[in-house]
Write an enzyme that holds these catalytic residues in place. Structure first.
Site, PDB file in Angstrom:
ATOM      1  N   TYR A 227       0.830  -1.213   0.000  1.00 61.00           N
ATOM      2  CA  TYR A 227       0.000   0.000   0.000  1.00 61.00           C
ATOM      3  C   TYR A 227       0.862   1.260   0.000  1.00 61.00           C
ATOM      4  CZ  TYR A 227      -3.915   3.008   1.514  1.00 61.00           C
ATOM      5  OH  TYR A 227      -4.883   3.986   1.614  1.00 61.00           O
TER       6      TYR A 227
ATOM      7  N   LYS B 142       0.918   4.052  -2.932  1.00 61.78           N
ATOM      8  CA  LYS B 142       0.500   5.426  -2.659  1.00 61.78           C
ATOM      9  C   LYS B 142       1.614   6.437  -2.932  1.00 61.78           C
ATOM     10  CE  LYS B 142      -3.782   4.836  -1.579  1.00 61.78           C
ATOM     11  NZ  LYS B 142      -4.808   5.254  -2.566  1.00 61.78           N
TER      12      LYS B 142
END
Length: 250
Positions: free
Chosen positions: A151, A155
């Protein structure tokens, strides 16, 4: 329909639904896009009940054919795509030594591949009309977050993607920016609480205590910033990532 059109992915609930609601209140006709079109009904009905305009569109952002078909449908029905909010996201949290290749690939596919496919589809129409706004969803986790190697990498990738698109699309009158939420009360943060073995309420309280503003965020806090980035008030803002985190980046 004569109003401008905003296409919001992952809009059936959480930050996406709040963003769609705010953009509808701003006067946009909103496309509520999510993996399951039926799941979009609640968000669409709420917007219509408030006097806004919205339609539901099923779209798997990680699938090229699905994305292209969704945008073609929207332009055929509504006439344009003026704003794209790349908000769709998933979590597959785990420490690196426990993380599977599937966990890694799923997160990369939805966040990065999804933003790429949707942005590529949207710019086909935005370049022709020489105007448009793209707002990508990053996260404070881009700066590093234990148990979120996939993640965090995705991001941070969103931030580089945002800067590059701003350079490429700026000459066509298209602004590209990102928002990076901090702790926002959503199903995803509740799932993170479960992962670390905490009650969601206690998890939120602990996050608030280390946040300078001494509270956690709500989806509307993100929607308000997206509203600005989708408006003409932000016409000279591009390539930026705005952290919406109550002052806490780590």
């Amino acid at each position: 329909m004569t109003s401008k059109v905003a296409f919001v992915t992952g809009a059936a609930r959480g930050i996406g639904a709040a963003t769609a609601s705010r953009l509808a209140a701003d006067g946009f006709t909103v496309v509520i896009a999510d993996l399951d079109e039926a799941a979009c009904k609640t968000a669409v009905d709420a917007i219509i009940a408030a006097g806004g305009k919205a339609i539901a569109v099923g779209c798997n952002v990680a699938d090229e054919a699905s994305v292209d078909a969704a945008f073609e449908r929207v332009v055929a029905e509504l006439g344009s795509v003026d704003v794209l909010v790349n908000n769709a996201g998933v979590l597959r949290d785990n420490l690196l030594f426990k993380m599977s290749v599937e966990d890694w690939d799923t997160v990369m596919s939805v966040h990065l591949r999804g933003a790429f496919l949707c942005s590529r589809a949207a710019q086909r129409y935005m370049v022709k009309q020489k105007s448009g706004k793209i707002v990508n969803t990053s996260s404070v986790s881009a700066l590093g977050s234990r148990g979120q190697a996939n993640y965090s990498a995705a991001k941070m990738g969103i931030q580089g993607f945002t800067r590059t698109l701003a350079i490429e699309l700026g000459p066509y009158g298209i602004n590209v920016n990102a928002v990076a939420p901090g702790f926002i009360v959503t199903d995803m943060t509740d799932a993170t609480a479960a992962r670390v073995g905490m009650d969601p309420a206690e998890f939120r309280k602990a996050a608030a205590e280390v946040t300078p503003l001494r509270r956690v965020g709500n989806p509307a806090d993100i929607a308000n910033v997206v509203s600005f980035l989708a408006s003409e008030d932000s016409s000279f803002v591009t390539g930026q990532t705005i952290y919406v985190d109550g002052g806490r980046k780590l």
